[in-house]
Design a protein around this motif. Structure first.
Motif, PDB file in Angstrom:
ATOM      1  N   GLN A   1       0.839  -1.361   0.041  1.00  0.00           N
ATOM      2  CA  GLN A   1       0.075   0.166  -0.121  1.00  0.00           C
ATOM      3  C   GLN A   1       0.872   1.058   0.048  1.00  0.00           C
ATOM      4  N   ALA A   2       0.427   2.282  -0.618  1.00  0.00           N
ATOM      5  CA  ALA A   2       0.854   3.480  -0.523  1.00  0.00           C
ATOM      6  C   ALA A   2       0.493   4.477   0.425  1.00  0.00           C
ATOM      7  N   ILE A   3       1.282   5.067   1.537  1.00  0.00           N
ATOM      8  CA  ILE A   3       0.492   5.596   2.582  1.00  0.00           C
ATOM      9  C   ILE A   3       1.076   7.175   2.448  1.00  0.00           C
ATOM     10  N   ASP A   4       0.198   8.112   2.809  1.00  0.00           N
ATOM     11  CA  ASP A   4       0.404   9.479   3.061  1.00  0.00           C
ATOM     12  C   ASP A   4       0.425   9.626   4.518  1.00  0.00           C
ATOM     13  N   ASP A   5       1.644   9.746   5.116  1.00  0.00           N
ATOM     14  CA  ASP A   5       1.786   9.723   6.444  1.00  0.00           C
ATOM     15  C   ASP A   5       1.330  11.106   7.207  1.00  0.00           C
ATOM     16  N   VAL A   6       1.184  12.214   6.376  1.00  0.00           N
ATOM     17  CA  VAL A   6       0.877  13.245   6.778  1.00  0.00           C
ATOM     18  C   VAL A   6      -0.838  13.363   7.210  1.00  0.00           C
ATOM     19  N   LYS A   7      -1.308  12.838   6.066  1.00  0.00           N
ATOM     20  CA  LYS A   7      -2.862  12.916   6.234  1.00  0.00           C
ATOM     21  C   LYS A   7      -3.415  11.334   6.791  1.00  0.00           C
ATOM     22  N   GLN A   8      -2.279  10.821   7.203  1.00  0.00           N
ATOM     23  CA  GLN A   8      -2.522   9.304   7.682  1.00  0.00           C
ATOM     24  C   GLN A   8      -3.690   8.470   6.900  1.00  0.00           C
ATOM     25  N   SER A   9      -3.461   8.451   5.593  1.00  0.00           N
ATOM     26  CA  SER A   9      -4.424   7.757   4.757  1.00  0.00           C
ATOM     27  C   SER A   9      -3.656   6.923   3.791  1.00  0.00           C
ATOM     28  N   THR A  10      -4.416   5.871   3.198  1.00  0.00           N
ATOM     29  CA  THR A  10      -3.831   4.912   2.231  1.00  0.00           C
ATOM     30  C   THR A  10      -4.285   5.881   0.905  1.00  0.00           C
ATOM     31  N   ILE A  11      -3.088   5.997   0.005  1.00  0.00           N
ATOM     32  CA  ILE A  11      -3.562   6.602  -1.365  1.00  0.00           C
ATOM     33  C   ILE A  11      -3.977   5.433  -2.224  1.00  0.00           C
ATOM     34  N   THR A  12      -3.394   4.176  -2.333  1.00  0.00           N
ATOM     35  CA  THR A  12      -3.707   3.101  -2.970  1.00  0.00           C
ATOM     36  C   THR A  12      -3.195   1.578  -2.612  1.00  0.00           C
ATOM     37  N   HIS A  13      -3.678   0.713  -2.944  1.00  0.00           N
ATOM     38  CA  HIS A  13      -3.028  -0.668  -2.322  1.00  0.00           C
ATOM     39  C   HIS A  13      -3.482  -1.690  -3.353  1.00  0.00           C
ATOM     40  N   ILE A  14      -2.540  -2.824  -3.145  1.00  0.00           N
ATOM     41  CA  ILE A  14      -2.834  -3.763  -3.871  1.00  0.00           C
ATOM     42  C   ILE A  14      -2.809  -5.236  -3.253  1.00  0.00           C
ATOM     43  N   ASP A  15      -3.726  -5.931  -3.397  1.00  0.00           N
ATOM     44  CA  ASP A  15      -3.947  -7.203  -2.674  1.00  0.00           C
ATOM     45  C   ASP A  15      -3.417  -8.399  -3.330  1.00  0.00           C
ATOM     46  N   GLY A  16      -2.403  -9.244  -3.199  1.00  0.00           N
ATOM     47  CA  GLY A  16      -2.209 -10.301  -3.878  1.00  0.00           C
ATOM     48  C   GLY A  16      -3.228 -11.297  -3.832  1.00  0.00           C
ATOM     49  N   ARG A  17      -3.841 -11.648  -2.677  1.00  0.00           N
ATOM     50  CA  ARG A  17      -4.616 -12.783  -2.456  1.00  0.00           C
ATOM     51  C   ARG A  17      -5.780 -12.768  -3.409  1.00  0.00           C
ATOM     52  N   LYS A  18      -6.452 -11.253  -3.591  1.00  0.00           N
ATOM     53  CA  LYS A  18      -7.525 -11.052  -4.425  1.00  0.00           C
ATOM     54  C   LYS A  18      -7.309 -11.435  -5.759  1.00  0.00           C
ATOM     55  N   MET A  19      -5.986 -10.937  -6.280  1.00  0.00           N
ATOM     56  CA  MET A  19      -5.876 -11.078  -7.536  1.00  0.00           C
ATOM     57  C   MET A  19      -5.300 -12.380  -7.972  1.00  0.00           C
ATOM     58  N   GLY A  20      -5.050 -13.289  -7.121  1.00  0.00           N
ATOM     59  CA  GLY A  20      -4.781 -14.871  -7.105  1.00  0.00           C
ATOM     60  C   GLY A  20      -3.248 -14.874  -7.376  1.00  0.00           C
ATOM     61  N   PHE A  21      -2.522 -13.956  -7.047  1.00  0.00           N
ATOM     62  CA  PHE A  21      -0.905 -14.271  -6.718  1.00  0.00           C
ATOM     63  C   PHE A  21      -0.466 -14.813  -5.507  1.00  0.00           C
TER      64      PHE A  21
ATOM     65  N   LEU B   1       1.798  -3.951 -11.689  1.00  0.00           N
ATOM     66  CA  LEU B   1       0.467  -3.532 -11.647  1.00  0.00           C
ATOM     67  C   LEU B   1       0.387  -2.528 -10.438  1.00  0.00           C
ATOM     68  N   PHE B   2       1.143  -2.457  -9.462  1.00  0.00           N
ATOM     69  CA  PHE B   2       1.152  -1.438  -8.664  1.00  0.00           C
ATOM     70  C   PHE B   2       1.714  -0.118  -9.100  1.00  0.00           C
ATOM     71  N   ALA B   3       2.775  -0.238  -9.902  1.00  0.00           N
ATOM     72  CA  ALA B   3       3.476   1.064 -10.344  1.00  0.00           C
ATOM     73  C   ALA B   3       2.317   1.546 -11.502  1.00  0.00           C
ATOM     74  N   GLU B   4       1.712   0.664 -12.258  1.00  0.00           N
ATOM     75  CA  GLU B   4       0.556   1.368 -12.803  1.00  0.00           C
ATOM     76  C   GLU B   4      -0.558   2.228 -12.085  1.00  0.00           C
ATOM     77  N   GLU B   5      -1.078   1.489 -10.717  1.00  0.00           N
ATOM     78  CA  GLU B   5      -1.876   2.225  -9.923  1.00  0.00           C
ATOM     79  C   GLU B   5      -1.117   3.477  -9.307  1.00  0.00           C
ATOM     80  N   LEU B   6       0.325   3.508  -9.142  1.00  0.00           N
ATOM     81  CA  LEU B   6       0.888   4.568  -8.581  1.00  0.00           C
ATOM     82  C   LEU B   6       0.731   5.684  -9.610  1.00  0.00           C
ATOM     83  N   LYS B   7       1.060   5.315 -10.651  1.00  0.00           N
ATOM     84  CA  LYS B   7       1.040   6.398 -11.841  1.00  0.00           C
ATOM     85  C   LYS B   7      -0.393   6.972 -12.242  1.00  0.00           C
ATOM     86  N   LYS B   8      -1.417   6.254 -12.028  1.00  0.00           N
ATOM     87  CA  LYS B   8      -2.793   6.597 -12.232  1.00  0.00           C
ATOM     88  C   LYS B   8      -3.011   7.836 -11.091  1.00  0.00           C
ATOM     89  N   ALA B   9      -2.380   7.434  -9.881  1.00  0.00           N
ATOM     90  CA  ALA B   9      -2.669   8.524  -8.856  1.00  0.00           C
ATOM     91  C   ALA B   9      -1.744   9.716  -8.982  1.00  0.00           C
TER      92      ALA B   9
END
Length: 119
Positions: free
Chosen positions: A46-66, A79-87
């Motif tokens: 997961q990508a975390i913004d510690d200033v706001k204490q919130s998760t920006i985006t995450h990836i779950d290998g279990r749900k994706m079958g990895f 896949l996570f790099a693509e998600e980060l670039k979208k954000a």
């Protein structure tokens, strides 16, 4: 096979490493902290913004079958790099969460770098 005392010691050492590492890392909106977790079967990040204490985006290998393998960690990293670039994130701070930089943890980080995320 490890007994309960050995498992307790192993977890205590990881917790000490985790606190030592996290005390030196800080993520913000422009350069979030990428925190990883690996279980015996699956891998999560997961990508975390510690200033706001919130998760920006995450990836779950279990749900994706990895599974928790180096090959799957590389795929998850892409896949996570693509998600980060979208954000709109091009740079991040890598938090290995007390795990040694070896195996799936290293493969995930290298995959992020190969796909354009500066760590």
């Amino acid at each position: 096979m490890m007994n309960a005392k050995a498992l307790y010691k192993k977890k205590a050492l990881r917790d000490r490493r985790k606190l030592r590492i996290k005390s030196k890392l800080l993520g913000d909106a422009l350069r979030p902290r990428v925190s990883v977790f690996r279980s015996n079967r699956y891998f999560y990040a997961q990508a975390i913004d510690d200033v706001k204490q919130s998760t920006i985006t995450h990836i779950d290998g279990r749900k994706m079958g990895f599974k928790n393998t180096q090959e799957d960690a590389k795929k998850l990293g892409a896949l996570f790099a693509e998600e980060l670039k979208k954000a709109g994130i091009e740079r991040a701070v890598y938090d290995r969460n007390g795990y040694l930089y070896h195996g799936v943890v290293a493969a995930f980080a290298e995959s992020l770098r190969e796909n354009g995320i500066a760590l």
